[in-house]
Enzyme design. Structure first.
Site, PDB file in Angstrom:
ATOM      1  N   THR A 177       0.839  -1.198   0.000  1.00 36.21           N
ATOM      2  CA  THR A 177       0.000   0.000   0.000  1.00 36.21           C
ATOM      3  C   THR A 177       0.871   1.243   0.000  1.00 36.21           C
ATOM      4  OG1 THR A 177      -1.976   0.914   1.012  1.00 36.21           O
ATOM      5  CG2 THR A 177      -0.198   0.357   2.504  1.00 36.21           C
TER       6      THR A 177
ATOM      7  N   GLY B 135       0.052   5.824  -6.952  1.00 35.29           N
ATOM      8  CA  GLY B 135      -0.896   4.880  -7.542  1.00 35.29           C
ATOM      9  C   GLY B 135      -0.672   4.652  -9.027  1.00 35.29           C
TER      10      GLY B 135
ATOM     11  N   CYS C 260       3.082   2.448  -8.668  1.00 38.80           N
ATOM     12  CA  CYS C 260       3.178   1.228  -7.860  1.00 38.80           C
ATOM     13  C   CYS C 260       1.978   0.313  -8.117  1.00 38.80           C
ATOM     14  CB  CYS C 260       3.246   1.600  -6.380  1.00 38.80           C
ATOM     15  SG  CYS C 260       3.289   0.160  -5.287  1.00 38.80           S
TER      16      CYS C 260
ATOM     17  N   THR D 143      -0.615  -0.200  -5.214  1.00 43.28           N
ATOM     18  CA  THR D 143      -1.301   1.001  -4.727  1.00 43.28           C
ATOM     19  C   THR D 143      -2.371   1.376  -5.744  1.00 43.28           C
ATOM     20  OG1 THR D 143       0.716   1.785  -3.636  1.00 43.28           O
ATOM     21  CG2 THR D 143      -0.973   3.436  -4.108  1.00 43.28           C
TER      22      THR D 143
END
Length: 175
Positions: A2, A158, A161, A164
């Site tokens: 995350t 986001g 990754c 994410t």
């Protein structure tokens, strides 16, 4: 994993995180709430790592906050001590960012308590380095609010990754 990021700017502290829960290379859930308010809404906390482990740590940290009348640093240090010495806790795989109106901290998976650099920006998780870099650039080069910086940093993480997503939970103090 995350991404969790925290920015402190102009009297505000903001903690935000994405909502993706992964099991290996599979997305299990896309709308998890990894950022929460603790201690009657006076403390923000976000986690990266194992979800069940993080909820255990949230509960333990909230107990420490109650025990120490909301003193963030003392509560974090006491949790870290327990984390290091308790066999069951040592197996937990998670990290926390915690913040109140005065200070922000990272509590690591090995029981360390880390204070931020002078810029008061923290980030953890698989996309943490991307979010940290973005937040530092935005703080240094824009007049955006802490909330806007957290949101833009999470969006950048986001986009880069794979662990994410762009379903964010963002909390701030003061309201």
């Amino acid at each position: 994993m995350t991404t969790i990021v925290s920015v402190r700017r102009k009297g505000q502290v903001v903690v935000g995180g994405d909502g993706q829960v992964s099991l290996g290379n599979t997305v299990m859930k896309g709308n998890a709430r990894k950022v929460r308010r603790l201690y009657n809404g006076k403390v923000l906390a976000g986690f990266a790592g194992g979800t069940a482990d993080a909820f255990t740590l949230f509960e333990l940290f909230e107990r420490k906050l109650e025990m120490h009348q909301g003193h963030l640093l003392k509560s974090a240090v006491e949790l870290a001590k327990d984390w290091r010495t308790d066999r069951a806790l040592r197996k937990l795989e998670a990290m926390l960012i915690v913040a109140d109106e005065k200070e922000s901290l990272i509590i690591t998976g090995i029981g360390d308590v880390v204070q931020p650099e002078e810029d008061q920006i923290l980030a953890i998780g698989s996309g943490g380095n991307y979010a940290l870099s973005a937040a530092r650039a935005l703080v240094e080069n824009t007049e955006l609010s802490a909330h806007e910086i957290v949101e833009k940093s999470l969006r950048i993480a986001g986009d880069i990754c794979v662990f994410t997503n762009t379903n964010f939970t963002i909390e701030e103090l003061p309201n």
